[in-house]
Scaffold this motif. Structure first.
Motif, PDB file in Angstrom:
ATOM      1  N   ILE A 288      79.138  61.116  69.877  1.00 24.60           N
ATOM      2  CA  ILE A 288      80.597  61.014  69.341  1.00 24.60           C
ATOM      3  C   ILE A 288      81.222  62.016  70.207  1.00 24.60           C
ATOM      4  N   ALA A 289      80.713  63.093  70.859  1.00 23.56           N
ATOM      5  CA  ALA A 289      81.247  63.716  71.954  1.00 23.56           C
ATOM      6  C   ALA A 289      81.845  63.056  73.064  1.00 23.56           C
ATOM      7  N   HIS A 290      80.971  62.134  73.519  1.00 23.94           N
ATOM      8  CA  HIS A 290      81.302  61.283  74.491  1.00 23.94           C
ATOM      9  C   HIS A 290      82.384  60.400  74.300  1.00 23.94           C
ATOM     10  N   ASN A 297      90.588  62.644  77.776  1.00 19.95           N
ATOM     11  CA  ASN A 297      90.662  62.358  78.963  1.00 19.95           C
ATOM     12  C   ASN A 297      91.954  61.366  79.199  1.00 19.95           C
ATOM     13  N   ARG A 298      92.489  60.874  77.816  1.00 15.66           N
ATOM     14  CA  ARG A 298      93.392  59.654  78.068  1.00 15.66           C
ATOM     15  C   ARG A 298      92.948  58.460  78.691  1.00 15.66           C
ATOM     16  N   ASP A 299      91.652  58.342  78.328  1.00  9.40           N
ATOM     17  CA  ASP A 299      90.900  57.260  79.075  1.00  9.40           C
ATOM     18  C   ASP A 299      91.713  55.735  78.626  1.00  9.40           C
ATOM     19  N   ALA A 300      91.933  55.638  77.351  1.00  4.52           N
ATOM     20  CA  ALA A 300      92.463  54.177  76.855  1.00  4.52           C
ATOM     21  C   ALA A 300      93.634  54.113  77.226  1.00  4.52           C
ATOM     22  N   THR A 412      81.408  58.503  83.495  1.00  3.96           N
ATOM     23  CA  THR A 412      80.645  59.484  84.160  1.00  3.96           C
ATOM     24  C   THR A 412      81.299  60.806  83.905  1.00  3.96           C
ATOM     25  N   ALA A 413      82.731  60.668  83.784  1.00  9.25           N
ATOM     26  CA  ALA A 413      83.444  61.966  83.624  1.00  9.25           C
ATOM     27  C   ALA A 413      83.269  62.275  81.787  1.00  9.25           C
ATOM     28  N   THR A 417      81.684  65.705  80.182  1.00  7.77           N
ATOM     29  CA  THR A 417      82.412  66.344  79.105  1.00  7.77           C
ATOM     30  C   THR A 417      81.951  66.557  77.741  1.00  7.77           C
ATOM     31  N   ALA A 418      81.004  65.346  77.389  1.00  7.94           N
ATOM     32  CA  ALA A 418      80.105  65.604  76.183  1.00  7.94           C
ATOM     33  C   ALA A 418      79.028  66.657  76.288  1.00  7.94           C
ATOM     34  N   VAL A 419      78.605  66.914  77.608  1.00  4.68           N
ATOM     35  CA  VAL A 419      77.637  67.970  77.738  1.00  4.68           C
ATOM     36  C   VAL A 419      78.286  69.234  77.773  1.00  4.68           C
ATOM     37  N   GLU A 420      79.450  69.255  78.079  1.00  2.00           N
ATOM     38  CA  GLU A 420      80.217  70.649  77.933  1.00  2.00           C
ATOM     39  C   GLU A 420      80.310  70.972  76.487  1.00  2.00           C
TER      40      GLU A 420
END
Length: 511
Positions: A288-290, A297-300, A412-413, A417-420
């Motif tokens: 879920i964090a990913h 990150n506004r990827d969409a 990758t980004a 972010t999910a790890v953070e």
């Protein structure tokens, strides 16, 4: 010889630093020369030296800031991306200059057109230099600069592909317009046709795409339905500072996990039974964090914007292909269809595929017979369609490959972010392994049913590892090579093994 320990590591590090320094100097020199020449032609040689020095100092200072602010020394990959970025930028500015010059040379004359084109290009170059300095200093020291440079190169290349694709359409329109209205008016008529065709194709493609949630067969849920998942999502959304998404569950065994939507306030988080049942609570939180990292990150929005050349080229390919099939002497045999016994009432059933056939065969059959002139015009139209199809196909292949590179960078980004957010690279790595195992266990038929949303999920859902041909035959080996090439070019996610290796590296760094 090892490059991890001993004398190998310092040598590699020194070579990387030298390569990066040479790339930085080369960029500054190339920028100075280009600005000096443009300034001299557009404004005059008197102030060209000072202007070129001032503008060229911007990328040099920005690249220098990257080198001193990053954790560790610059790498050879960074030096290569700097060179690619500089080349793509120079090509983009050259394309802008040529476009402005071609549109103004007829009404203004050669000298005035060169001046206008130079001024426009100078303004863009100065703006790009200022934006690069502001962006590099604003993102902070924790940025993965190699990833940032790769994304910048991908975006610039997509812009260039779009310009080239539209230029090819303009050229075809100009040739046709010149035959009817002359070359002077043909320039502007071709420009209008290109803009109109782009708007129509883009609007049609984006409005005809079905809802992702419908394609994923997902049902929205409430906190009463799934309190645990809603609580976890609420916590992660608060940590990332994004709105709480609508949570929808897909009744499929394929392990889907994705976010869809254009704006953060309208995002839907889609999870499948296959994904939820394959993960522990901690692993589900990491997934879920990913996915919510994509929202942060506004990827969409980014991927929708950069996919424009893919959408435009694919739309043109589809329409030209249909035109060639219907009017170029080839028949489509997608399905059996029988013409109606009598003419239908247009007020009641006009446009129904059951009446007119999947490609309007009934209307085609009821058209009056064509004269020789009509056949000649159709032959010319078929040739133009073939040229447009080739142009659109080339643009589609190249732009889709570049978009895949950018998509892999965004994945990758999102992992980082999910790890953070979770603080545990090992948990996300375990989730990826569990989902990868579930994909392997899922029947190929089920994976094909969700292939349309594969690029949006946390892991690709296509059966990419399946060899499409017999390895013992020449044709089978050739098909296998083409299959592997297609996977390598158009893969929307990094290989899972590489993502796991990156997470293991992050885990070691945290110990």
């Amino acid at each position: 010889m090892s490059t991890e320990t001993g004398w190998g590591a310092p040598v590699v590090s020194a070579v990387s630093v030298v390569a990066y320094a040479l790339a930085m100097i080369g960029v500054a020199v190339a920028c100075w020369i280009g600005i000096f020449l443009l300034w001299g032609v557009a404004i005059g040689p008197d102030s060209a030296l000072a202007a070129a020095t001032a503008i060229a100092a911007c990328p040099a200072l920005a690249l220098g800031y990257v080198a001193v602010s990053m954790d560790g020394n610059p790498t050879l990959a960074m030096a290569a991306y700097v060179v690619c970025l500089a080349g793509a930028t120079a090509t983009f500015l050259a394309a802008v200059w040529a476009t402005v010059f071609l549109f103004t040379v007829i009404p203004l004359g050669f000298d005035a057109a060169a001046t206008v084109a130079g001024l426009v290009t100078l303004a863009l170059a100065a703006t790009a230099a200022a934006v690069s300095v502001g962006a590099l200093t604003a993102v902070g020291e924790a940025t993965d600069w190699t990833l940032a440079f790769r994304m910048a190169v991908a975006i610039l290349l997509l812009v260039l592909i779009t310009i080239g694709f539209l230029a090819a359409i303009w050229l075809v329109a100009f040739v046709l317009s010149s035959l009817f209205v002359g070359p002077i008016l043909g320039v502007y008529a071709a420009g209008g046709i290109t803009v109109l065709a782009t708007a129509v194709l883009g609007y049609h493609e984006y409005t005809q795409v079905a809802s992702i949630e419908q394609r994923a067969d997902a049902t929205p849920t409430t906190a009463d339905d799934l309190p645990g998942i809603h609580a976890t999502t609420t916590k992660v959304a608060a940590q990332l500072g994004v709105p709480m998404p609508t949570i929808a569950i897909s009744e499929t065994h394929a392990p889907e996990a994705m976010v869809v939507g254009f704006r953060p306030s309208e995002m839907h988080l889609i999870l499948s039974y296959g994904a939820v049942t394959a993960l522990t609570d901690a692993q589900l939180e990491a997934v879920i964090a990913h996915e919510l990292a994509h929202v942060a990150n506004r990827d969409a929005m980014v991927m929708t914007a950069v996919s424009a050349p893919v959408v435009l080229a694919d739309g043109l390919r589809a329409r030209v292909r249909d035109d060639v099939w219907l009017h170029g002497g080839r028949e489509r045999d997608d399905e059996e269809w029988e013409p109606p016994a009598e003419r239908p009432d247009p007020d009641e059933e006009w446009g129904d595929d059951e009446i007119f056939g999947p490609n309007d065969e009934w209307r085609t059959m009821t058209q009056p017979s064509k004269s020789d002139d009509d056949d000649a015009n159709e032959s010319d139209g078929w040739l133009i369609s073939l040229v447009l199809f080739v142009v659109a196909t080339v643009a589609w292949v190249v732009s889709r490959a570049i978009t895949a590179v950018l998509s892999r960078a965004r994945e990758t980004a999102a992992d980082r972010t999910a790890v953070e957010v979770t603080g545990s690279p090992a948990t996300l790595a375990g989730a990826l392994r569990a989902l990868d195992d579930r994909i392997t266990q899922t029947p190929t038929r089920d994976l094909r049913e969700v292939a349309s949303v594969s690029s949006l999920s946390i892991l690709p859902l296509e059966p990419m590892a399946t060899d499409p041909g017999d390895p013992d035959s020449i044709f089978g080996r050739a098909r296998n090579r083409l299959h592997r090439l297609r996977v390598r070019l158009f893969r929307s996610h990094p290989p899972t093994e590489r993502r796991l290796a990156d997470l293991e590296t992050l885990e070691r760094e945290r110990r």
